[in-house]
Design a protein around this motif. Structure first.
Motif, PDB file in Angstrom:
ATOM      1  N   ALA A 597       0.926  -1.247  -0.045  1.00  0.00           N
ATOM      2  CA  ALA A 597       0.001  -0.110  -0.014  1.00  0.00           C
ATOM      3  C   ALA A 597       0.765   1.344   0.013  1.00  0.00           C
ATOM      4  O   ALA A 597       0.625   2.205  -0.634  1.00  0.00           O
ATOM      5  N   ARG A 598       1.992   1.235   0.703  1.00  0.00           N
ATOM      6  CA  ARG A 598       2.876   2.408   0.723  1.00  0.00           C
ATOM      7  C   ARG A 598       3.484   2.573  -0.405  1.00  0.00           C
ATOM      8  O   ARG A 598       3.415   3.997  -0.925  1.00  0.00           O
ATOM      9  N   ASP A 599       3.986   1.457  -1.251  1.00  0.00           N
ATOM     10  CA  ASP A 599       4.535   1.781  -2.654  1.00  0.00           C
ATOM     11  C   ASP A 599       3.377   2.336  -3.606  1.00  0.00           C
ATOM     12  O   ASP A 599       3.740   2.907  -4.433  1.00  0.00           O
ATOM     13  N   ALA A 600       2.105   1.750  -3.159  1.00  0.00           N
ATOM     14  CA  ALA A 600       1.197   2.143  -4.326  1.00  0.00           C
ATOM     15  C   ALA A 600       0.847   3.768  -4.315  1.00  0.00           C
ATOM     16  O   ALA A 600       0.666   4.454  -5.290  1.00  0.00           O
ATOM     17  N   ILE A 601       1.281   4.428  -2.724  1.00  0.00           N
ATOM     18  CA  ILE A 601       0.827   5.529  -2.644  1.00  0.00           C
ATOM     19  C   ILE A 601       1.730   6.440  -3.343  1.00  0.00           C
ATOM     20  O   ILE A 601       1.625   7.726  -3.929  1.00  0.00           O
ATOM     21  N   GLY A 602       3.295   5.875  -3.134  1.00  0.00           N
ATOM     22  CA  GLY A 602       4.398   6.543  -3.811  1.00  0.00           C
ATOM     23  C   GLY A 602       4.678   7.741  -2.885  1.00  0.00           C
ATOM     24  O   GLY A 602       4.385   7.829  -1.670  1.00  0.00           O
ATOM     25  N   PRO A 603       5.545   8.838  -3.443  1.00  0.00           N
ATOM     26  CA  PRO A 603       6.284   9.600  -2.806  1.00  0.00           C
ATOM     27  C   PRO A 603       5.381  11.027  -2.709  1.00  0.00           C
ATOM     28  O   PRO A 603       5.311  11.841  -3.180  1.00  0.00           O
ATOM     29  N   ARG A 604       4.088  10.723  -1.736  1.00  0.00           N
ATOM     30  CA  ARG A 604       3.142  11.744  -1.740  1.00  0.00           C
ATOM     31  C   ARG A 604       2.554  11.439  -0.547  1.00  0.00           C
ATOM     32  O   ARG A 604       2.564  10.144   0.270  1.00  0.00           O
ATOM     33  N   VAL A 605       1.605  12.405   0.022  1.00  0.00           N
ATOM     34  CA  VAL A 605       0.835  12.233   1.269  1.00  0.00           C
ATOM     35  C   VAL A 605      -0.294  11.208   0.764  1.00  0.00           C
ATOM     36  O   VAL A 605      -1.060  11.141  -0.166  1.00  0.00           O
ATOM     37  N   GLY A 606      -0.484  10.179   1.820  1.00  0.00           N
ATOM     38  CA  GLY A 606      -1.585   9.452   1.603  1.00  0.00           C
ATOM     39  C   GLY A 606      -2.273   8.904   2.988  1.00  0.00           C
ATOM     40  O   GLY A 606      -1.801   9.193   3.978  1.00  0.00           O
ATOM     41  N   LYS A 607      -3.146   7.723   2.549  1.00  0.00           N
ATOM     42  CA  LYS A 607      -3.571   7.223   3.958  1.00  0.00           C
ATOM     43  C   LYS A 607      -3.882   5.618   3.631  1.00  0.00           C
ATOM     44  O   LYS A 607      -4.124   5.113   2.450  1.00  0.00           O
ATOM     45  N   ILE A 608      -3.240   4.899   4.644  1.00  0.00           N
ATOM     46  CA  ILE A 608      -3.647   3.355   4.837  1.00  0.00           C
ATOM     47  C   ILE A 608      -4.636   3.026   5.820  1.00  0.00           C
ATOM     48  O   ILE A 608      -4.423   3.855   7.216  1.00  0.00           O
ATOM     49  N   THR A 609      -5.656   2.451   5.497  1.00  0.00           N
ATOM     50  CA  THR A 609      -6.623   2.004   6.532  1.00  0.00           C
ATOM     51  C   THR A 609      -6.728   0.474   6.868  1.00  0.00           C
ATOM     52  O   THR A 609      -6.773  -0.396   5.709  1.00  0.00           O
ATOM     53  N   ILE A 610      -6.569   0.157   7.936  1.00  0.00           N
ATOM     54  CA  ILE A 610      -6.818  -1.138   8.512  1.00  0.00           C
ATOM     55  C   ILE A 610      -8.217  -1.422   9.341  1.00  0.00           C
ATOM     56  O   ILE A 610      -8.571  -0.442   9.953  1.00  0.00           O
ATOM     57  N   GLU A 611      -9.109  -2.403   8.942  1.00  0.00           N
ATOM     58  CA  GLU A 611     -10.256  -2.426   9.531  1.00  0.00           C
ATOM     59  C   GLU A 611     -10.530  -4.091   9.842  1.00  0.00           C
ATOM     60  O   GLU A 611      -9.897  -4.829   9.055  1.00  0.00           O
ATOM     61  N   THR A 612     -11.251  -4.320  10.834  1.00  0.00           N
ATOM     62  CA  THR A 612     -11.761  -5.397  10.827  1.00  0.00           C
ATOM     63  C   THR A 612     -13.221  -5.415  11.215  1.00  0.00           C
ATOM     64  O   THR A 612     -13.750  -4.674  11.387  1.00  0.00           O
ATOM     65  N   ALA A 613     -13.889  -6.840  10.817  1.00  0.00           N
ATOM     66  CA  ALA A 613     -15.185  -6.709  11.167  1.00  0.00           C
ATOM     67  C   ALA A 613     -15.612  -8.235  11.235  1.00  0.00           C
ATOM     68  O   ALA A 613     -14.944  -9.182  10.706  1.00  0.00           O
ATOM     69  N   GLN A 614     -16.833  -8.337  11.669  1.00  0.00           N
ATOM     70  CA  GLN A 614     -17.484  -9.867  11.727  1.00  0.00           C
ATOM     71  C   GLN A 614     -18.408 -10.049  10.526  1.00  0.00           C
ATOM     72  O   GLN A 614     -19.160  -9.296  10.536  1.00  0.00           O
ATOM     73  N   VAL A 615     -18.336 -11.179   9.791  1.00  0.00           N
ATOM     74  CA  VAL A 615     -19.185 -11.362   8.525  1.00  0.00           C
ATOM     75  C   VAL A 615     -19.695 -12.700   8.613  1.00  0.00           C
ATOM     76  O   VAL A 615     -19.225 -13.453   9.271  1.00  0.00           O
ATOM     77  N   GLU A 616     -20.882 -13.064   7.562  1.00  0.00           N
ATOM     78  CA  GLU A 616     -21.327 -14.291   7.494  1.00  0.00           C
ATOM     79  C   GLU A 616     -21.766 -14.421   6.267  1.00  0.00           C
ATOM     80  O   GLU A 616     -22.280 -13.311   5.834  1.00  0.00           O
ATOM     81  N   PHE A 617     -21.149 -15.701   5.397  1.00  0.00           N
ATOM     82  CA  PHE A 617     -21.482 -15.718   4.188  1.00  0.00           C
ATOM     83  C   PHE A 617     -22.728 -17.154   4.088  1.00  0.00           C
ATOM     84  O   PHE A 617     -22.703 -18.130   5.106  1.00  0.00           O
ATOM     85  N   ASP A 618     -23.600 -16.947   3.297  1.00  0.00           N
ATOM     86  CA  ASP A 618     -24.894 -17.936   3.291  1.00  0.00           C
ATOM     87  C   ASP A 618     -24.527 -18.859   1.822  1.00  0.00           C
ATOM     88  O   ASP A 618     -23.664 -18.560   1.226  1.00  0.00           O
ATOM     89  N   ASP A 619     -25.414 -19.660   1.919  1.00  0.00           N
ATOM     90  CA  ASP A 619     -25.239 -20.774   0.667  1.00  0.00           C
ATOM     91  C   ASP A 619     -25.254 -20.130  -0.461  1.00  0.00           C
ATOM     92  O   ASP A 619     -24.574 -20.268  -1.397  1.00  0.00           O
ATOM     93  N   GLU A 620     -26.345 -19.069  -0.371  1.00  0.00           N
ATOM     94  CA  GLU A 620     -26.231 -18.572  -1.836  1.00  0.00           C
ATOM     95  C   GLU A 620     -25.405 -17.561  -2.241  1.00  0.00           C
ATOM     96  O   GLU A 620     -24.855 -17.730  -3.435  1.00  0.00           O
ATOM     97  N   TYR A 621     -24.961 -16.912  -1.626  1.00  0.00           N
ATOM     98  CA  TYR A 621     -23.452 -15.959  -2.015  1.00  0.00           C
ATOM     99  C   TYR A 621     -22.327 -17.062  -1.959  1.00  0.00           C
ATOM    100  O   TYR A 621     -21.821 -16.726  -3.158  1.00  0.00           O
ATOM    101  N   CYS A 622     -22.157 -18.142  -1.531  1.00  0.00           N
ATOM    102  CA  CYS A 622     -21.092 -19.055  -2.031  1.00  0.00           C
ATOM    103  C   CYS A 622     -21.219 -19.615  -3.047  1.00  0.00           C
ATOM    104  O   CYS A 622     -20.404 -19.763  -3.887  1.00  0.00           O
TER     105      CYS A 622
END
Length: 854
Positions: A597-622
């Motif tokens: 992510a740092r290399d993708a932003i390059g030599p400029r000001v940027g932001k990297i976000t780390i997030e977590t969450a609880q999710v659930e997948f059902d049969d239709e989605y899978c």
């Protein structure tokens, strides 16, 4: 007479009284000679009065003789004839008018005596018979009417006919000069003339009338034949409801025992007729038409039949209502057949309309019918957009020649077309790979074909995913085997290097070379560890971890990796169940993702976000996402606002040694390592990225369960999906996600208007006249982003709620200014329960049911 006194003319010459004396002298020379003894015949001449007025006279004259019989003078007797002249002129004028009328009459006029001799004719007689006037005057009426049989009796009738008797009219047959015979209507009357009482015969050629009468008789016979053979029973009544005509079908249908009902009153034949029908009859007699397409009729034995009937007035020639006519038809069997046909059609339509594959009918090379799946396949909002349009336009140009040949094969030779792979074009030009089969048919009386089409996009995507997975698996096995053998050799190199280093003094010139060898071996060991991680063969020590705590402990180290110009945001989710994996693997994954992510932003000001969450997948989605398994997962997302990736790059990022960095700046194993760790721990990884829009990596790790293995496979109950009845506009540029989203929402009870692009969405709502309660739109789309689309839609539907979707995290999107803080948002992928909750949250958050603005 002359206006003179006798003394005024006595002794004067006759010039004083004659208008033209020379005429008198001429008359004298002509009419009187000295030998004449008798009075002259009357003659006319003009006199002149004293006042100069000229007037006509009729006179006779005689010569006067003396004793020696010598001419002594002239005796004249004169009578003024001015009035007679006027009467004669009037008579001539009247005769001329009469002759003109006679000559212009449309009827033939014959004046003949009681022997039949023709005395006079008019012009029409010449035209109709073909004879000239001179020829007719030398003929008898029997010459032009040779079909008169009793000539003597006819002559006696003529002689007995008196002037003033009513005219006598009869029909006969006349013959023209050329021999042609034609029907004629003759009217005879006797007229009184000075020269006798001749017969006036007026004759009219009635050929056309006879033809019209014959046609009328034929028409009546034809109408009677038609009435007797139509499916309806027919009864005709006069104004008093007496029968004047009934068809045999009427007698049979109503089981009338007495066929001789003509002249009888309708209520006498049917004494128990319901009041309803008596009222209908009165309405018809008042000029009103009544009808019923389906009416019960109960017979005497209790049986009930269905009838179709009509009761209407009929009119006399003068426009007055002459009576009523009733048409009835027993349709019981027809209704039974129609019901069976409707049931069959409904079953067929249900099968066709509910078919998951597209089905359409082509006739004359145009669309004649499309089921719902076909409308969706071609990207239309309704079948009407395609009906009557050329089928060929929906084929990719590279297939059109072959398709023309197949259509000819279907239409002319009635040969079915086997299963073929082709490419169709949606209305927006998007290419769709399909499998097509067709069979010949006749539709609406036209030759055509039923075409069965299956969209193979998902299958091809799954095949591509399977091929990619197989390739990655093969590369992984190869990498694992190479790394294993290479590690053994590295151990030998490192061991011997360290033995030599222990034996050499610090100032030994060989020591620097050995240090380089050992350093290179260590770097090679790092590469083999990455290869082993990709190959899922590295040695791990899994533990039960709190994902949030583990990431929190790494934040300082990660911050040092990215530097001060890039902000690192940490958005931990709540109520996340623990995961079971090696903490070092989390370190590896986060370090690789953050560095990328740092290399993708390059030599400029940027932001990297780390997030977590609880999710659930059902049969239709899978079912629609290869490699995903139903269950509960802890989601770890790393997002950046860098330069992003195109589709071609995204397809290769997890392959070992693939890199977009310059030579010497990367090994191409970072993301391959992440992929290997995720798969080794039975998880999944998705990437969302567009050029210029940044990138989001989303990792799903199965949550840790403490139950026994047999129980571990049992899924925990999930929250029930929340239903709704509102109308939702769904906009998504990824066809598979659009199809899946529409299917999910319709199963939840919503009405869905789907669009593959913002432009298509705007066209759709311009034509849509109903209410739209919610806009669900992807954020990053070609041509127009979701925020701009939402503004356009809200201009047309003020106050409408909007739910945004994206593979990027909400924080990254908000950073780009595409999504305002607090706006309804759901991340991809999502389960049905998650989507239904978000939909209801958005719908219930504010006003709904807004009508489109003018």
């Amino acid at each position: 007479m002359f206006g003179y006194a006798p003394e005024e003319v006595i002794g004067k010459t006759t010039e004083v009284i004659y208008a033209r004396h020379e005429d008198f002298l001429e008359q004298g020379r002509v009419r009187f000679n000295p030998e004449a003894r008798d009075v002259s015949a009357p003659y006319e001449i003009e006199y002149r009065r004293k006042n100069g007025e000229i007037f006509p006279v009729e006179m006779v004259a005689a010569i006067i003789r003396d004793a020696e019989d010598r001419v002594a003078g002239l005796l004249g007797l004169a009578r003024e004839i001015t009035e007679r002249r006027r009467a004669e002129a009037a008579i001539r004028e009247s005769e001329q008018k009469f002759r003109s009328l006679v000559e212009q009459a449309a009827e033939m006029l014959f004046l003949h005596d009681t022997q039949g001799r023709i005395l006079d004719v008019n012009r029409q007689a010449e035209l109709s018979t073909g004879y000239t006037r001179q020829e007719l005057l030398g003929m008898t009426v029997f010459d032009v009417d040779p079909h008169s049989h009793d000539l003597e009796g006819l002559q006696r009738f003529w002689e007995a006919l008196s002037p003033g008797d009513p005219p006598v009219t009869f029909e006969s047959r006349h013959r023209r000069k050329d021999g042609a015979v034609y029907p004629a209507e003759v009217t005879l009357s006797k007229i009184a003339l000075a020269e006798g009482a001749p017969i006036l015969a007026l004759a009219r050629d009635i050929t056309e009338r006879k033809q019209a009468e014959d046609e009328l008789l034929h028409s009546r016979d034809l109408m009677r034949y038609i009435i007797e053979h139509v499916h309806s029973a027919v009864a005709v009544h006069d104004r008093n409801l007496h029968y004047i005509y009934v068809s045999q079908r009427y007698l049979d249908q109503y089981e009338v025992k007495d066929p001789n009902i003509i002249g009888k009153h309708h209520y006498a034949v049917f004494p128990d007729l319901p009041q309803k029908w008596r009222d209908i009859h009165q309405k018809a007699l008042a000029g009103e038409v009544s009808r019923a397409d389906r009416d019960p009729y109960y017979r005497e034995d209790g049986r009930m039949d269905w009838t179709r009937w009509e009761c209407r007035p009929w009119y006399e020639a003068d426009g007055a209502i002459g009576g009523i006519v009733v048409y009835t038809e027993v349709i019981t069997e027809q209704l039974r057949v129609e019901q069976a046909l409707r049931e069959n059609e409904e079953r067929f339509r249900t099968l066709v309309e509910g078919a998951p594959d597209a089905i359409f009918v082509q006739t004359e090379k145009t669309f004649a019918y499309l089921n719902a799946a076909a409308v969706e396949l071609f990207g239309a909002s309704s079948a009407e957009q395609l009906l009557g349009q050329p089928v060929m336009e929906r084929f990719h140009p590279s297939f059109r020649e072959a398709v023309r040949a197949r259509i000819a094969q279907l239409n002319r030779h009635k040969q079915r077309v086997p299963l073929l792979e082709e490419i169709y074009l949606r209305l927006d030009g998007t290419e769709v790979p399909v499998e097509v089969a067709a069979v010949p048919t006749v539709y609406d009386g036209k030759d055509g074909a039923i075409v069965f089409v299956r969209d193979t996009t998902e299958r091809k995507n799954l095949q591509a995913q399977l091929a990619q997975a197989q390739k990655m698996e093969s590369v992984g096995r190869l990498a694992g085997g190479v790394a294993h053998d290479f590690n053994n050799m590295l151990n030998v190199i490192l061991g011997h290097s360290e033995i030599l280093l222990e034996q050499l003094t610090a100032d030994n010139p060989l020591r620097a070379d050995l240090e380089e060898i050992r350093s290179a071996a260590h770097r090679s060991a790092d590469l083999t560890r990455q290869l082993l991680a990709f190959a899922r063969r590295q040695t791990i020590a899994p533990k039960v971890l709190d994902l949030n705590d583990t990431i929190t402990s790494m934040l300082k180290m990660l911050g040092r990796l990215i530097g001060e110009d890039i902000a690192l945001l940490w958005k931990p989710g709540s109520a996340i169940e623990p995961v079971h994996l090696d903490p070092a693997q989390i370190d590896q994954m986060l370090a690789n993702l953050v560095v990328n992510a740092r290399d993708a932003i390059g030599p400029r000001v940027g932001k990297i976000t780390i997030e977590t969450a609880q999710v659930e997948f059902d049969d239709e989605y899978c079912a629609s996402h290869a490699g995903f398994l139903p269950g509960r997962y802890a989601m770890l997302a790393v997002s950046d606002d860098g330069h992003g990736m195109d589709q071609e790059t995204r397809a290769q990022i997890f392959e070992p040694f693939f890199t977009t960095k310059d030579l010497g700046e990367g090994t191409g194993l970072g993301l391959a390592t992440v992929y290997g760790i995720v798969r080794q721990n039975r998880g999944f990884i998705n990437v969302y990225s567009e050029p210029g829009e940044g990138t989001t990596f989303r990792i799903y790790l199965p949550v840790y369960v403490t139950e026994k293995p047999a129980q571990a496979a049992t899924k925990a109950p999930t929250a029930a999906a929340r239903q709704g009845r509102e109308t939702i506009l769904l906009v998504e540029d990824e066809a598979m996600i659009l199809t899946l989203g529409k299917r999910i929402l319709e199963r939840l009870g919503y009405t869905v208007l789907d669009a593959n692009s913002p432009g298509e969405a705007l066209e759709l709502i311009e034509q849509y006249t109903g209410e739209i309660h919610l806009l669900v739109t992807d954020i990053v789309m070609p041509g127009m982003n979701g925020r701009d689309l939402a503004h356009r839609v809200q201009d047309m539907y003020p106050g409408i709620n909007v739910l945004f979707t994206s593979g990027y995290t909400a924080n990254v999107i908000a950073h780009h200014g595409v999504l305002d803080e607090g706006t309804h948002f759901i991340q991809k992928p999502f389960s049905i329960a998650e989507l239904s909750a978000k939909i209801r949250e958005a719908l219930d958050a504010g006003p709904s049911g807004n009508e489109a603005a003018p």
